[in-house]
Design a protein around this motif. Structure first.
Motif, PDB file in Angstrom:
ATOM      1  N   ILE A 219       0.862  -1.198   0.000  1.00 50.11           N
ATOM      2  CA  ILE A 219       0.000   0.000   0.000  1.00 50.11           C
ATOM      3  C   ILE A 219       0.889   1.237   0.000  1.00 50.11           C
ATOM      4  CG2 ILE A 219      -1.744   1.309   1.284  1.00 50.11           C
ATOM      5  CD1 ILE A 219      -2.683  -1.344   2.539  1.00 50.11           C
ATOM      6  N   ILE A 220       0.572   2.170  -0.898  1.00 51.09           N
ATOM      7  CA  ILE A 220       1.279   3.457  -0.891  1.00 51.09           C
ATOM      8  C   ILE A 220       0.222   4.561  -0.831  1.00 51.09           C
ATOM      9  CG2 ILE A 220       1.486   3.571  -3.443  1.00 51.09           C
ATOM     10  CD1 ILE A 220       4.238   4.942  -2.978  1.00 51.09           C
ATOM     11  N   ASN A 232       1.654   0.678  11.947  1.00 51.01           N
ATOM     12  CA  ASN A 232       2.399  -0.564  11.848  1.00 51.01           C
ATOM     13  C   ASN A 232       1.740  -1.434  10.787  1.00 51.01           C
ATOM     14  OD1 ASN A 232       4.031  -2.688  12.294  1.00 51.01           O
ATOM     15  ND2 ASN A 232       3.011  -3.383  14.176  1.00 51.01           N
ATOM     16  N   PRO A 233       2.341  -1.612   9.622  1.00 50.95           N
ATOM     17  CA  PRO A 233       3.611  -1.044   9.180  1.00 50.95           C
ATOM     18  C   PRO A 233       3.484   0.461   8.894  1.00 50.95           C
ATOM     19  CG  PRO A 233       2.513  -2.151   7.350  1.00 50.95           C
ATOM     20  CD  PRO A 233       1.677  -2.416   8.580  1.00 50.95           C
ATOM     21  N   ALA A 234       4.611   1.168   9.080  1.00 50.48           N
ATOM     22  CA  ALA A 234       4.630   2.602   8.764  1.00 50.48           C
ATOM     23  C   ALA A 234       4.363   2.775   7.273  1.00 50.48           C
ATOM     24  CB  ALA A 234       5.969   3.195   9.152  1.00 50.48           C
ATOM     25  N   LEU A 235       3.595   3.807   6.938  1.00 46.14           N
ATOM     26  CA  LEU A 235       3.107   3.953   5.554  1.00 46.14           C
ATOM     27  C   LEU A 235       4.150   4.571   4.628  1.00 46.14           C
ATOM     28  CD1 LEU A 235       0.427   3.621   3.877  1.00 46.14           C
ATOM     29  CD2 LEU A 235       0.058   6.062   4.320  1.00 46.14           C
ATOM     30  N   THR A 236       4.425   3.866   3.541  1.00 44.07           N
ATOM     31  CA  THR A 236       5.181   4.479   2.434  1.00 44.07           C
ATOM     32  C   THR A 236       4.215   5.422   1.715  1.00 44.07           C
ATOM     33  OG1 THR A 236       6.692   2.627   2.178  1.00 44.07           O
ATOM     34  CG2 THR A 236       6.296   3.962   0.212  1.00 44.07           C
ATOM     35  N   THR A 237       4.680   6.614   1.397  1.00 44.95           N
ATOM     36  CA  THR A 237       3.722   7.589   0.853  1.00 44.95           C
ATOM     37  C   THR A 237       4.431   8.641   0.001  1.00 44.95           C
ATOM     38  OG1 THR A 237       1.831   8.988   1.492  1.00 44.95           O
ATOM     39  CG2 THR A 237       3.783   9.164   2.874  1.00 44.95           C
ATOM     40  N   ILE A 238       3.636   9.472  -0.631  1.00 48.08           N
ATOM     41  CA  ILE A 238       4.162  10.636  -1.343  1.00 48.08           C
ATOM     42  C   ILE A 238       3.928  11.843  -0.447  1.00 48.08           C
ATOM     43  CG2 ILE A 238       3.947  12.077  -3.410  1.00 48.08           C
ATOM     44  CD1 ILE A 238       5.006   9.242  -4.002  1.00 48.08           C
ATOM     45  N   LEU A 272       8.925  11.150  -2.610  1.00 48.82           N
ATOM     46  CA  LEU A 272       8.621   9.790  -2.131  1.00 48.82           C
ATOM     47  C   LEU A 272       9.215   9.588  -0.734  1.00 48.82           C
ATOM     48  CD1 LEU A 272       7.845   6.738  -2.692  1.00 48.82           C
ATOM     49  CD2 LEU A 272      10.180   6.505  -3.595  1.00 48.82           C
ATOM     50  N   VAL A 273       8.404   9.039   0.170  1.00 44.32           N
ATOM     51  CA  VAL A 273       8.916   8.688   1.506  1.00 44.32           C
ATOM     52  C   VAL A 273       8.786   7.175   1.660  1.00 44.32           C
ATOM     53  CG1 VAL A 273       8.658   9.023   3.982  1.00 44.32           C
ATOM     54  CG2 VAL A 273       8.086  10.868   2.415  1.00 44.32           C
ATOM     55  N   VAL A 274       9.938   6.496   1.654  1.00 48.49           N
ATOM     56  CA  VAL A 274       9.912   5.029   1.713  1.00 48.49           C
ATOM     57  C   VAL A 274       9.873   4.582   3.173  1.00 48.49           C
ATOM     58  CG1 VAL A 274      11.152   2.911   1.125  1.00 48.49           C
ATOM     59  CG2 VAL A 274      11.164   4.855  -0.458  1.00 48.49           C
ATOM     60  N   GLU A 276       7.456   1.223   5.303  1.00 48.29           N
ATOM     61  CA  GLU A 276       7.397  -0.248   5.417  1.00 48.29           C
ATOM     62  C   GLU A 276       6.238  -0.907   4.681  1.00 48.29           C
ATOM     63  OE1 GLU A 276       9.018   0.036  10.036  1.00 48.29           O
ATOM     64  OE2 GLU A 276       6.913  -0.357   9.615  1.00 48.29           O
ATOM     65  N   SER A 277       5.399  -0.157   3.988  1.00 48.41           N
ATOM     66  CA  SER A 277       4.159  -0.777   3.504  1.00 48.41           C
ATOM     67  C   SER A 277       4.222  -1.245   2.046  1.00 48.41           C
ATOM     68  CB  SER A 277       2.981   0.196   3.701  1.00 48.41           C
ATOM     69  OG  SER A 277       3.193   1.372   2.959  1.00 48.41           O
ATOM     70  N   VAL A 278       5.415  -1.168   1.441  1.00 50.84           N
ATOM     71  CA  VAL A 278       5.582  -1.680   0.068  1.00 50.84           C
ATOM     72  C   VAL A 278       6.656  -2.758   0.090  1.00 50.84           C
ATOM     73  CG1 VAL A 278       6.279  -1.104  -2.302  1.00 50.84           C
ATOM     74  CG2 VAL A 278       4.847   0.483  -1.001  1.00 50.84           C
ATOM     75  N   SER A 279       6.341  -3.927  -0.497  1.00 54.18           N
ATOM     76  CA  SER A 279       7.303  -5.039  -0.456  1.00 54.18           C
ATOM     77  C   SER A 279       8.223  -5.001  -1.673  1.00 54.18           C
ATOM     78  CB  SER A 279       6.560  -6.369  -0.433  1.00 54.18           C
ATOM     79  OG  SER A 279       5.949  -6.555  -1.685  1.00 54.18           O
ATOM     80  N   ARG A 280       9.187  -5.898  -1.675  1.00 47.82           N
ATOM     81  CA  ARG A 280      10.048  -6.042  -2.847  1.00 47.82           C
ATOM     82  C   ARG A 280       9.790  -7.444  -3.390  1.00 47.82           C
ATOM     83  NH1 ARG A 280      14.328  -3.214  -4.142  1.00 47.82           N
ATOM     84  NH2 ARG A 280      14.561  -2.301  -2.091  1.00 47.82           N
ATOM     85  N   VAL A 281       9.408  -7.516  -4.667  1.00 42.90           N
ATOM     86  CA  VAL A 281       9.130  -8.824  -5.256  1.00 42.90           C
ATOM     87  C   VAL A 281      10.345  -9.233  -6.069  1.00 42.90           C
ATOM     88  CG1 VAL A 281       7.628 -10.104  -6.834  1.00 42.90           C
ATOM     89  CG2 VAL A 281       6.696  -8.253  -5.439  1.00 42.90           C
ATOM     90  N   ASP A 282      10.930 -10.384  -5.743  1.00 37.75           N
ATOM     91  CA  ASP A 282      12.082 -10.847  -6.534  1.00 37.75           C
ATOM     92  C   ASP A 282      11.569 -11.719  -7.651  1.00 37.75           C
ATOM     93  OD1 ASP A 282      14.018  -9.554  -4.976  1.00 37.75           O
ATOM     94  OD2 ASP A 282      13.739 -11.069  -3.420  1.00 37.75           O
TER      95      ASP A 282
END
Ligand code: RIB
Length: 283
Positions: A219-220, A232-238, A272-274, A276-282
């Motif tokens: 979620i962003i 929790n998780p802290a929001l990644t946002t603009i 952009l403020v990174v 914890e709410s966006v994952s990394r997909v490998d």
């Protein structure tokens, strides 16, 4: 010396102070008024036409020197009444209106929409849904344009039913996310919510459904209101420079009252403020 017939009072009409975003804009407006020796009359219109019009009359009767307007809905009646006022006006979250003594101060929402999507794509997320806010809202339209442009540039798109128009409060995000996430076989990997309150509502919906954010859903948001860093998780946002939007509006109004012409529209850059709410997909 000639006595000035100025009241050294500015007026502000704002949608509603419910959303912490508006409270922080107001803080910037009020602080700068105080520093410059102006008083502020603040009116909450709740986007109700009759209230907007009646506050305009009140402010005119109080002989304010200038006006800041930050309303989401600007009906024809209100715009006409505004344009007829012989008062310099700064509008926020709005489009420039040719032919009046006015200017606009906004964030660059097209850039913000692009930054959000580019971040999701850089993390390997491609199944992205958008909670777009109201369709007739100038900022929402700009964010949508930036978001769709970035998706297109990456060769991606968003199905129509994943572009969901909403209002901008917590319950709107919660309701819309429940609908988006209802089918376990056809869920987005990520939601870009066009303000942080919507994103908070999504976070709650994900938790209701037992989905782990960000492992199962990213979620962003947009705005970076203060509470977003404490979730929790802290929001990644603009992040919008919210306070600075308020101070900038007042600076422009005061400069105009001191004889400078209004500049054309001013757009402050979001970032952009990174968190914890966006994952990394490998992949
Ligand atoms: O949260 C309020 C939102 O409405 C902000 O993003 C502001 O820019 C407006 O669009």
């Amino acid at each position: 010396a000639l006595k000035s017939n100025r009241s050294r009072t500015l007026g502000m009409i704002v949608t509603s102070a419910h959303n912490p975003f508006f409270a922080e804009v107001i803080r910037g407006v009020e602080d700068r008024c105080y520093q410059a020796g102006y008083s502020l009359i603040l009116c909450n219109s709740d986007d109700i036409d009759a209230k907007q019009l009646s506050y305009l009359e009140t402010l005119r009767d109080r002989r304010i020197d200038g006006l800041v307007v930050m309303t989401a809905e600007n009906g024809e009646g209100f715009l006409q009444a505004l344009s007829a006022l012989p008062l310099p006006t700064v509008m926020m979250d709005a489009e420039p209106q040719p032919g009046w003594d006015m200017t606009v101060v906004n964030d660059d929402s097209r850039l913000g929409g692009r930054l959000a999507i580019e971040h999701l794509i850089s993390r390997g997320l491609e199944r992205i849904a958008l909670l777009t806010g109201p369709r007739d809202h100038a900022r929402s339209r700009e964010r949508l344009c930036g978001a769709l442009g970035a998706l297109k540039a990456a060769g991606l798109g968003v199905p129509e039913d994943w572009q969901v128009a909403t209002d901008l409060m917590l319950e709107d995000g919660h309701r819309a996310a429940h609908l988006l996430l209802a089918d376990p076989g056809d869920r987005p990997d990520a939601i870009f919510a066009f303000n942080d309150l919507l994103a908070l509502g999504c976070l709650r919906a994900a938790q209701d459904l037992g989905l782990e954010v960000p492992r199962e859903l990213s979620i962003i948001g947009y705005d970076d209101i203060e509470i977003s860093a404490y979730l929790n998780p802290a929001l990644t946002t603009i992040r919008q420079p919210i306070y600075d939007l308020g101070t900038t509006a007042v600076e422009q109004l005061i400069a105009r009252l001191e004889g400078s012409p209004f500049p054309g529209q001013t757009q402050l850059a979001p970032t952009l403020v990174v968190r914890e709410s966006v994952s990394r997909v490998d992949r």
